[in-house]
Write an enzyme that holds these catalytic residues in place. Structure first.
Site, PDB file in Angstrom:
ATOM      1  N   LYS A  13       0.879  -1.363  -0.519  1.00 51.33           N
ATOM      2  CA  LYS A  13      -0.197   0.275  -0.412  1.00 51.33           C
ATOM      3  C   LYS A  13       0.929   1.584  -0.186  1.00 51.33           C
ATOM      4  O   LYS A  13       0.434   2.094  -0.394  1.00 51.33           O
ATOM      5  CB  LYS A  13      -0.547   0.076   1.345  1.00 51.33           C
ATOM      6  CG  LYS A  13      -1.823  -0.911   1.103  1.00 51.33           C
ATOM      7  CD  LYS A  13      -3.192  -0.306   2.537  1.00 51.33           C
ATOM      8  CE  LYS A  13      -2.887  -0.789   3.907  1.00 51.33           C
ATOM      9  NZ  LYS A  13      -1.841  -2.305   4.715  1.00 51.33           N
ATOM     10  N   ARG A  88      -9.391   0.968   9.259  1.00 51.45           N
ATOM     11  CA  ARG A  88      -8.824  -0.406   9.090  1.00 51.45           C
ATOM     12  C   ARG A  88     -10.311  -1.420  10.030  1.00 51.45           C
ATOM     13  O   ARG A  88      -9.873  -2.516  10.552  1.00 51.45           O
ATOM     14  CB  ARG A  88      -8.038  -0.664   9.679  1.00 51.45           C
ATOM     15  CG  ARG A  88      -6.929  -0.198   9.394  1.00 51.45           C
ATOM     16  CD  ARG A  88      -5.255  -0.474  10.581  1.00 51.45           C
ATOM     17  NE  ARG A  88      -3.969  -0.778   9.548  1.00 51.45           N
ATOM     18  CZ  ARG A  88      -3.078  -0.397   9.582  1.00 51.45           C
ATOM     19  NH1 ARG A  88      -2.713   0.552   8.793  1.00 51.45           N
ATOM     20  NH2 ARG A  88      -1.837  -1.206   9.321  1.00 51.45           N
ATOM     21  N   ARG A 127      11.920  -6.356   5.319  1.00 53.55           N
ATOM     22  CA  ARG A 127      12.138  -5.205   4.655  1.00 53.55           C
ATOM     23  C   ARG A 127      13.461  -3.810   5.789  1.00 53.55           C
ATOM     24  O   ARG A 127      12.830  -3.784   6.632  1.00 53.55           O
ATOM     25  CB  ARG A 127      10.806  -3.880   5.402  1.00 53.55           C
ATOM     26  CG  ARG A 127      10.067  -3.073   4.784  1.00 53.55           C
ATOM     27  CD  ARG A 127       8.641  -2.756   4.328  1.00 53.55           C
ATOM     28  NE  ARG A 127       7.223  -3.039   5.654  1.00 53.55           N
ATOM     29  CZ  ARG A 127       6.626  -2.836   5.677  1.00 53.55           C
ATOM     30  NH1 ARG A 127       5.976  -2.503   4.823  1.00 53.55           N
ATOM     31  NH2 ARG A 127       5.903  -2.354   6.829  1.00 53.55           N
ATOM     32  N   ARG A 162      11.575  -1.045  10.914  1.00 51.38           N
ATOM     33  CA  ARG A 162      10.609  -0.369  12.118  1.00 51.38           C
ATOM     34  C   ARG A 162      10.053  -1.317  12.918  1.00 51.38           C
ATOM     35  O   ARG A 162      10.909  -2.685  12.868  1.00 51.38           O
ATOM     36  CB  ARG A 162       9.190  -0.398  10.485  1.00 51.38           C
ATOM     37  CG  ARG A 162       9.839   0.582  10.439  1.00 51.38           C
ATOM     38  CD  ARG A 162       7.955   0.924   9.327  1.00 51.38           C
ATOM     39  NE  ARG A 162       6.631   0.185   9.873  1.00 51.38           N
ATOM     40  CZ  ARG A 162       6.010   0.267   9.275  1.00 51.38           C
ATOM     41  NH1 ARG A 162       5.747   1.129   8.165  1.00 51.38           N
ATOM     42  NH2 ARG A 162       4.365  -0.646   9.963  1.00 51.38           N
ATOM     43  N   ARG A 173      -0.730  -8.776  13.246  1.00 49.85           N
ATOM     44  CA  ARG A 173      -0.597  -8.386  12.161  1.00 49.85           C
ATOM     45  C   ARG A 173      -1.644  -8.259  11.893  1.00 49.85           C
ATOM     46  O   ARG A 173      -2.477  -7.986  10.703  1.00 49.85           O
ATOM     47  CB  ARG A 173       0.252  -6.606  11.516  1.00 49.85           C
ATOM     48  CG  ARG A 173       0.552  -5.955  13.009  1.00 49.85           C
ATOM     49  CD  ARG A 173       2.071  -5.140  12.178  1.00 49.85           C
ATOM     50  NE  ARG A 173       1.929  -4.504  11.325  1.00 49.85           N
ATOM     51  CZ  ARG A 173       3.204  -3.285  10.494  1.00 49.85           C
ATOM     52  NH1 ARG A 173       4.355  -4.458  10.862  1.00 49.85           N
ATOM     53  NH2 ARG A 173       2.775  -3.218   9.784  1.00 49.85           N
TER      54      ARG A 173
HETATM   55  P1  AMP Z   1       0.859   0.962   8.762  1.00 48.28           P
HETATM   56  O1  AMP Z   1       2.176   2.255   8.510  1.00 48.28           O
HETATM   57  O2  AMP Z   1      -0.058   1.527   7.579  1.00 48.28           O
HETATM   58  O3  AMP Z   1       1.723  -0.700   8.963  1.00 48.28           O
HETATM   59  O4  AMP Z   1      -0.134   0.813  10.442  1.00 48.28           O
HETATM   60  C1  AMP Z   1       1.409   0.272  11.425  1.00 48.28           C
HETATM   61  C2  AMP Z   1       0.689   0.333  12.543  1.00 48.28           C
HETATM   62  O5  AMP Z   1      -0.268   1.881  12.460  1.00 48.28           O
HETATM   63  C3  AMP Z   1      -0.453  -0.818  12.505  1.00 48.28           C
HETATM   64  O6  AMP Z   1       0.220  -2.261  12.789  1.00 48.28           O
HETATM   65  C4  AMP Z   1      -1.141  -0.449  13.483  1.00 48.28           C
HETATM   66  O7  AMP Z   1      -0.982  -0.316  15.007  1.00 48.28           O
HETATM   67  C5  AMP Z   1      -1.222   1.538  13.447  1.00 48.28           C
HETATM   68  N1  AMP Z   1      -2.098   2.191  12.868  1.00 48.28           N
HETATM   69  C6  AMP Z   1      -2.266   2.527  11.430  1.00 48.28           C
HETATM   70  N2  AMP Z   1      -3.826   2.453  11.334  1.00 48.28           N
HETATM   71  C7  AMP Z   1      -4.064   2.401  12.115  1.00 48.28           C
HETATM   72  C8  AMP Z   1      -6.094   2.413  11.897  1.00 48.28           C
HETATM   73  N3  AMP Z   1      -6.328   3.214  10.469  1.00 48.28           N
HETATM   74  N4  AMP Z   1      -5.855   1.763  13.372  1.00 48.28           N
HETATM   75  C9  AMP Z   1      -5.528   1.569  13.841  1.00 48.28           C
HETATM   76  N5  AMP Z   1      -4.566   1.459  14.502  1.00 48.28           N
HETATM   77  C10 AMP Z   1      -3.565   1.604  13.136  1.00 48.28           C
END
Ligand code: AMP
Length: 222
Positions: A13, A88, A127, A162, A173
């Site tokens: 994404k 989400r 990554r 990360r 996740r």
């Molecule tokens: P991402 O960078 O989109 O993979 O997000 C990394 C982490 O941020 C996720 O595993 C969640 O812990 C948190 N996170 C990001 N977006 C959301 C969301 N819309 N709702 C809840 N947690 C989020």
């Protein structure tokens, strides 16, 4: 154009969002990036979010919804954008739908990037990410190595893994994705907005397939 990018963690994404935003001029709104920025700045939201993110859990809906509202209620809010990693959960989707209706910015489409769990594990555990906020380039320890090990090709920052990119957290996740986020697929399909795109293969091919999916006749707006 107003688009949501949906798919499991590590489905690409972020990479596709960066391409779409730079080539089509769409604002890239990533809740993951907003949360990581809050953590770096040690804000109250960041302190609260960190515990959930490190454990591979979702940050509570209210916290994330507040961040997104803050971004879209501002006078300088984007009018064409990509939402990456938001919504989400079904409850976030309902809040998102109401927000976009209130500000009269209906969605054009929701792109679902399909990738298997095995491929995601391989991708995320290798990554490497550029921590420079204005760069954000992503590499892989075996399949997309930087020219100089550990250094970003584009801005020369020192690459990082990360905190949440380890196998235990990735499995958690993925489990959260299947339990909470996958419900959004029928939700957006029923609204006539969903477009499915295979997320495995060359980055450029996936990008072209996303463009083709966006050009399909738009369904009812949300
Ligand atoms: P991402 O960078 O989109 O993979 O997000 C990394 C982490 O941020 C996720 O595993 C969640 O812990 C948190 N996170 C990001 N977006 C959301 C969301 N819309 N709702 C809840 N947690 C989020």
């Amino acid at each position: 154009m107003r688009v949501i990018l949906l798919g499991p963690p590590g489905c690409g994404k972020g990479t596709q969002a960066r391409l779409l935003s730079s080539r089509l001029g769409l604002a890239h709104v990533s809740t993951g990036d907003l949360l990581r920025e809050a953590i770096r700045n040690n804000t109250p939201v960041g302190v609260k979010a960190r515990v959930f993110m490190d454990a591979g859990k979702l940050v509570p809906d209210e916290t994330v919804n507040d961040l997104v509202h803050e971004r879209f209620r501002r006078i300088d809010r984007p009018t064409t954008f990509l939402l990456d990693g938001y919504p989400r959960t079904l409850s976030q989707a309902a809040v998102c739908k109401k927000l976009l209706t209130d500000i009269r910015q209906p969605l054009t489409a929701v792109i679902l990037l399909d990738v298997t769990d095995e491929e995601i594990l391989r991708r995320i555990t290798g990554r490497l990410t550029c921590p420079n906020k204005s760069c954000g380039a992503v590499y892989h320890a075996t399949s997309k190595q930087p020219k100089v090990p550990g250094v970003c090709d584009l801005c020369k920052s020192k690459l990082i893994q990360r905190d949440d990119d380890n196998e235990k957290t990735v499995r958690s996740r993925l489990e959260v994705y299947h339990r909470e986020t996958a419900e959004l697929v029928p939700y957006f399909r029923d609204l006539g907005l969903l477009r499915e795109v295979a997320g495995q293969g060359e980055i450029e091919t996936i990008y072209q397939n996303i463009l083709a999916a966006l050009q399909k006749q738009a369904g009812p707006t949300c």
